[in-house]
Design a protein around this motif. Structure first.
Motif, mmCIF file in Angstrom:
data_model
loop_
_atom_site.group_PDB
_atom_site.id
_atom_site.type_symbol
_atom_site.label_atom_id
_atom_site.label_comp_id
_atom_site.label_asym_id
_atom_site.label_seq_id
_atom_site.Cartn_x
_atom_site.Cartn_y
_atom_site.Cartn_z
ATOM 1 N N ILE A 41 0.862 -1.186 0.000
ATOM 2 C CA ILE A 41 0.000 0.000 0.000
ATOM 3 C C ILE A 41 0.896 1.234 0.000
ATOM 4 C CG2 ILE A 41 -1.733 1.302 1.289
ATOM 5 C CD1 ILE A 41 -2.781 -1.345 2.382
ATOM 6 N N SER A 42 0.921 1.926 -1.132
ATOM 7 C CA SER A 42 1.793 3.090 -1.280
ATOM 8 C C SER A 42 1.027 4.233 -1.932
ATOM 9 C CB SER A 42 3.024 2.734 -2.121
ATOM 10 O OG SER A 42 2.640 2.477 -3.462
ATOM 11 N N GLU A 43 1.718 5.341 -2.152
ATOM 12 C CA GLU A 43 1.063 6.546 -2.661
ATOM 13 C C GLU A 43 0.502 6.378 -4.067
ATOM 14 O OE1 GLU A 43 4.443 9.416 -4.419
ATOM 15 O OE2 GLU A 43 4.652 9.022 -2.269
ATOM 16 N N GLU A 44 0.916 5.338 -4.779
ATOM 17 C CA GLU A 44 0.350 5.106 -6.109
ATOM 18 C C GLU A 44 -1.155 4.867 -6.022
ATOM 19 O OE1 GLU A 44 2.061 5.550 -8.863
ATOM 20 O OE2 GLU A 44 3.749 6.080 -7.562
ATOM 21 N N LEU A 45 -1.597 4.268 -4.927
ATOM 22 C CA LEU A 45 -3.025 3.979 -4.762
ATOM 23 C C LEU A 45 -3.841 5.255 -4.601
ATOM 24 C CD1 LEU A 45 -2.778 0.887 -2.378
ATOM 25 C CD2 LEU A 45 -3.422 0.885 -4.794
ATOM 26 N N ILE A 46 -3.295 6.215 -3.873
ATOM 27 C CA ILE A 46 -4.030 7.462 -3.680
ATOM 28 C C ILE A 46 -4.148 8.222 -4.993
ATOM 29 C CG2 ILE A 46 -1.995 8.783 -2.991
ATOM 30 C CD1 ILE A 46 -5.509 9.258 -1.577
ATOM 31 N N ARG A 47 -3.138 8.105 -5.837
ATOM 32 C CA ARG A 47 -3.169 8.793 -7.134
ATOM 33 C C ARG A 47 -4.245 8.216 -8.048
ATOM 34 N NH1 ARG A 47 1.089 12.165 -7.868
ATOM 35 N NH2 ARG A 47 2.788 12.003 -6.340
ATOM 36 N N GLU A 48 -4.577 6.952 -7.813
ATOM 37 C CA GLU A 48 -5.605 6.303 -8.626
ATOM 38 C C GLU A 48 -7.013 6.498 -8.057
ATOM 39 O OE1 GLU A 48 -4.374 2.272 -8.572
ATOM 40 O OE2 GLU A 48 -2.505 2.628 -9.678
ATOM 41 N N SER A 49 -7.120 7.105 -6.881
ATOM 42 C CA SER A 49 -8.414 7.244 -6.213
ATOM 43 C C SER A 49 -9.138 8.519 -6.646
ATOM 44 C CB SER A 49 -8.222 7.259 -4.695
ATOM 45 O OG SER A 49 -7.648 8.490 -4.287
#
Length: 435
Positions: free
Chosen positions: A209-217
């Protein structure tokens, strides 16, 4: 948790007649000058060569390793160890700290492995003898400082077993199981005997779980316009909502998390008042004030402006504090192949508990060849034994505040600031001085 830096650069050097192992203090070391002085006080150079014989006996092996270990210990000193080590420059020290000892032994082992793998040295038999002796020293040190593991069989681990199965389905490879351990809550237990260098857990980046997930949200386009907001805060807000998402890829992971973390951040008024005058009180109060200020700067504004993305029932102070405790106590710093250091949650690996005698010292750097994180052992872990790593060089007050536990044994990083000492002395004087 903090990422560990790799050991200082050690080298091997071969001439026509001799083969030397070079233990070198890197000039990039932030404490280079102090360590150089300490090495010289001990009679060593910042770039010390240890020559190998074409044949060896037990006495030579023992003497040579003793010298190498003295040098390696000094090279591997951290700031706290160095501070106290400077006052002990001329005396004989068995070892500075458990961390330092394991680091020093492993740095020598790494150097020997590099020399052996080259296949160029005429003294291969001597290198192998040195390697076997170092492995023995690492094993003996671990056995002297091992902690008895008592598994509590009456606790169900169904959720944790589901997580392990989820991990296996998503490419995670582990030689550990999750169990409830007496005095530690949940921890990771070795399924088999693990040796130095073995990989206890390997985690593909796709399960991190890294910042890439927030960018996709759907909340990223809102949060990125907030001045000064960090990627860590964005992830914290994302996890508050994702925790309740039944379709989340990480739903099984979130199911294993506790309803309460019981870190120092959750201490009630009575517990905090009982800490009056203690260093821990200042740390907790400052941390809670910081978090409250951070929360107030975001809410209820986000809920008012974007109620569909930030529903009020999800973004309460209590759930914000829960998410803060989650990230403080379970996150790890990970170095990605692009050179960026990111704060991440790592399923399964998050169950590894902290110890001042850790089995795993170096972790948190993605292997670009496999695009995975590898948790390799720096000392052996026997079947049925709890496998520990190091969260960092933290004081007990820090560990209690942000992780919710006190380490077993004497923590070498329990240092009382001078200002705190003076404040305590004034209180003592006030209590004993008559009116």
């Amino acid at each position: 948790m903090e990422i560990d830096n790799p050991p200082s650069s050690d080298k091997a050097k071969e001439t026509d007649d001799n083969f030397a192992i070079v233990l070198e203090l890197s000039e990039d070391d932030p404490h280079f000058d102090k360590k150089k002085k300490l090495l010289q006080n001990k009679g060593f150079n910042p770039k010390e060569q240890v020559y190998l014989k074409s044949s060896s006996g037990p006495d030579w092996i023992s003497t040579t390793l003793k010298v190498m270990l003295q040098i390696a210990r000094l090279i591997q000193l951290d700031e706290v160890e160095l501070y106290f080590g400077e006052d002990d420059a001329c005396s004989s020290v068995e070892y500075y700290s458990p961390r330092n000892e394991v680091e020093a032994l492993n740095s020598i082992l790494s150097l020997l492995d590099i020399s052996l793998s080259s296949g160029l040295c005429m003294q291969m038999n001597v290198l192998q003898e040195l390697r076997e002796a170092i492995i023995g020293m690492i094993r003996d040190f671990g056995e002297k400082n091992s902690v008895k593991t008592t598994i509590l069989e009456n606790h169900s681990c169904d959720k944790e077993e589901c997580l392990l199965q989820w991990g296996e389905n998503n490419g995670i490879r582990t030689r550990l199981q999750i169990a409830y351990v007496e005095g530690a809550g949940r921890g990771t237990i070795a399924r088999e005997n693990l040796n130095v260098g073995d990989i206890a857990v390997e985690i593909p980046v796709s399960t991190v779980i890294s910042e890439e997930l927030i960018r996709e949200s759907n909340m990223f386009h809102i949060l990125e316009n907030i001045d000064g907001i960090s990627s860590e805060t964005m992830l914290l807000l994302w996890s508050m909502k994702e925790r309740h998402n039944c379709n989340s890829k990480f739903k099984i992971y979130f199911n294993t998390l506790p309803e309460e973390f019981n870190t120092g951040l959750s201490f009630g008024i009575q517990a905090i008042m009982a800490l009056d005058g203690a260093t821990l009180l200042d740390e907790i109060v400052q941390a809670k004030q910081h978090l409250q200020t951070q929360y107030d700067s975001l809410f209820p504004t986000l809920c008012n402006d974007h109620p569909d993305i930030f529903p009020r029932e999800v973004y309460t102070w209590e759930q914000f504090l829960w998410a803060c405790e989650l990230w403080y106590s379970n996150s790890m710093q990970v170095m990605f192949p692009d050179g960026k250091l990111r704060t991440c949650l790592i399923p399964i690996a998050g169950f590894l508990n902290h110890s001042i005698y850790p089995h795993i010292l170096h972790y948190g750097k993605v292997d670009p060849a496999t695009n995975s994180l590898k948790f390799c052992l720096s000392r052996p872990c026997s079947e049925g034994e709890q496998c520990f790593l190091s969260y960092g060089n933290f004081s007990s007050s820090h560990l209690l505040t942000f992780y919710g536990f006190l380490p077993q044994g004497d923590n070498p990083y329990d240092v009382i600031p001078m200002a705190q000492t003076l404040r305590l002395n004034r209180k003592i004087v006030q209590r004993v001085t008559p009116d």
